[in-house]
Write a protein that holds these residues in place. Structure first.
Motif, PDB file in Angstrom:
ATOM      1  N   GLU A  11      16.568 -54.626  17.576  1.00  0.00           N
ATOM      2  CA  GLU A  11      17.289 -53.704  16.696  1.00  0.00           C
ATOM      3  C   GLU A  11      16.321 -53.015  15.732  1.00  0.00           C
ATOM      4  OE1 GLU A  11      20.346 -52.682  16.928  1.00  0.00           O
ATOM      5  OE2 GLU A  11      21.055 -54.141  18.392  1.00  0.00           O
ATOM      6  N   TYR A  12      15.311 -53.758  15.274  1.00  0.00           N
ATOM      7  CA  TYR A  12      14.300 -53.172  14.396  1.00  0.00           C
ATOM      8  C   TYR A  12      13.557 -52.047  15.123  1.00  0.00           C
ATOM      9  CZ  TYR A  12      10.290 -52.670  11.333  1.00  0.00           C
ATOM     10  OH  TYR A  12       9.326 -52.159  10.512  1.00  0.00           O
ATOM     11  N   HIS A  13      13.240 -52.271  16.386  1.00  0.00           N
ATOM     12  CA  HIS A  13      12.573 -51.233  17.189  1.00  0.00           C
ATOM     13  C   HIS A  13      13.458 -49.991  17.293  1.00  0.00           C
ATOM     14  CE1 HIS A  13      10.336 -49.230  20.334  1.00  0.00           C
ATOM     15  NE2 HIS A  13      11.441 -49.190  21.054  1.00  0.00           N
ATOM     16  N   PHE A  14      14.731 -50.181  17.640  1.00  0.00           N
ATOM     17  CA  PHE A  14      15.646 -49.041  17.746  1.00  0.00           C
ATOM     18  C   PHE A  14      15.769 -48.305  16.407  1.00  0.00           C
ATOM     19  CE2 PHE A  14      17.885 -51.414  21.364  1.00  0.00           C
ATOM     20  CZ  PHE A  14      17.162 -50.726  22.322  1.00  0.00           C
ATOM     21  N   PHE A  15      15.874 -49.064  15.315  1.00  0.00           N
ATOM     22  CA  PHE A  15      15.984 -48.460  13.982  1.00  0.00           C
ATOM     23  C   PHE A  15      14.742 -47.631  13.665  1.00  0.00           C
ATOM     24  CE2 PHE A  15      15.325 -48.704   9.339  1.00  0.00           C
ATOM     25  CZ  PHE A  15      16.485 -48.075   8.919  1.00  0.00           C
ATOM     26  N   SER A  16      13.570 -48.146  14.012  1.00  0.00           N
ATOM     27  CA  SER A  16      12.319 -47.457  13.677  1.00  0.00           C
ATOM     28  C   SER A  16      12.158 -46.129  14.411  1.00  0.00           C
ATOM     29  CB  SER A  16      11.114 -48.357  13.949  1.00  0.00           C
ATOM     30  OG  SER A  16      10.966 -48.596  15.325  1.00  0.00           O
ATOM     31  N   ILE A  17      12.825 -45.970  15.568  1.00  0.00           N
ATOM     32  CA  ILE A  17      12.736 -44.698  16.291  1.00  0.00           C
ATOM     33  C   ILE A  17      13.933 -43.782  16.014  1.00  0.00           C
ATOM     34  CG2 ILE A  17      11.249 -45.622  18.106  1.00  0.00           C
ATOM     35  CD1 ILE A  17      13.718 -45.722  19.944  1.00  0.00           C
ATOM     36  N   GLY A  18      14.821 -44.206  15.123  1.00  0.00           N
ATOM     37  CA  GLY A  18      15.931 -43.361  14.703  1.00  0.00           C
ATOM     38  C   GLY A  18      17.237 -43.568  15.450  1.00  0.00           C
ATOM     39  N   ALA A  19      17.300 -44.608  16.280  1.00  0.00           N
ATOM     40  CA  ALA A  19      18.531 -44.883  17.028  1.00  0.00           C
ATOM     41  C   ALA A  19      19.510 -45.681  16.165  1.00  0.00           C
ATOM     42  CB  ALA A  19      18.208 -45.681  18.290  1.00  0.00           C
ATOM     43  N   LEU A  20      20.783 -45.683  16.557  1.00  0.00           N
ATOM     44  CA  LEU A  20      21.781 -46.513  15.865  1.00  0.00           C
ATOM     45  C   LEU A  20      21.425 -47.983  16.071  1.00  0.00           C
ATOM     46  CD1 LEU A  20      25.076 -44.696  16.840  1.00  0.00           C
ATOM     47  CD2 LEU A  20      23.968 -44.690  14.616  1.00  0.00           C
ATOM     48  N   SER A  21      21.557 -48.778  15.028  1.00  0.00           N
ATOM     49  CA  SER A  21      21.190 -50.191  15.083  1.00  0.00           C
ATOM     50  C   SER A  21      22.207 -51.025  14.328  1.00  0.00           C
ATOM     51  CB  SER A  21      19.820 -50.403  14.439  1.00  0.00           C
ATOM     52  OG  SER A  21      18.859 -49.576  15.028  1.00  0.00           O
ATOM     53  N   VAL A  22      22.356 -52.263  14.772  1.00  0.00           N
ATOM     54  CA  VAL A  22      23.231 -53.221  14.081  1.00  0.00           C
ATOM     55  C   VAL A  22      22.343 -54.145  13.265  1.00  0.00           C
ATOM     56  CG1 VAL A  22      24.867 -55.114  14.382  1.00  0.00           C
ATOM     57  CG2 VAL A  22      24.977 -53.115  15.884  1.00  0.00           C
ATOM     58  N   ALA A  23      22.692 -54.296  11.978  1.00  0.00           N
ATOM     59  CA  ALA A  23      21.943 -55.180  11.086  1.00  0.00           C
ATOM     60  C   ALA A  23      22.901 -56.179  10.459  1.00  0.00           C
ATOM     61  CB  ALA A  23      21.254 -54.362   9.996  1.00  0.00           C
TER      62      ALA A  23
END
Length: 62
Positions: A11-23
Motif C-alpha cells: 500500500e505504501y508503494h501504491f501511495f507513493s506513486i499516487g494510486a488509491l491506498s488503504v491505510a
C-alpha cells in the motif's frame, strides 16, 4: 494539519506513486506480526474517506 497512519509495504508503494491506498489509523492487533508497516504523516487533502474498522482511503497529491 496532518494525520499519522500506517500502511502495509504494498500500500505504501501504491501511495507513493499516487494510486488509491488503504491505510490504518492504528496497527490492527489481529494483523500477523511478520508484516511490516510504514508509519507516515498525511495531509488533510490526501484523505479521501473513512472505510470503517480503523481504515481510511488515501491518495497522494503529486
Amino acid at each position: 494539519m496532518t494525520l499519522q497512519v500506517y500502511l502495509k509495504e504494498i500500500e505504501y508503494h501504491f501511495f507513493s506513486i499516487g494510486a488509491l491506498s488503504v491505510a490504518y489509523i492504528s496497527i490492527p492487533s489481529a494483523i500477523d506480526k511478520i508484516q511490516s508497516f510504514n508509519c507516515i504523516d498525511i495531509f488533510n487533502d490526501e484523505f479521501i474517506r473513512e472505510l470503517g474498522e480503523g481504515k481510511i482511503l488515501l491518495q497522494k497529491k503529486l
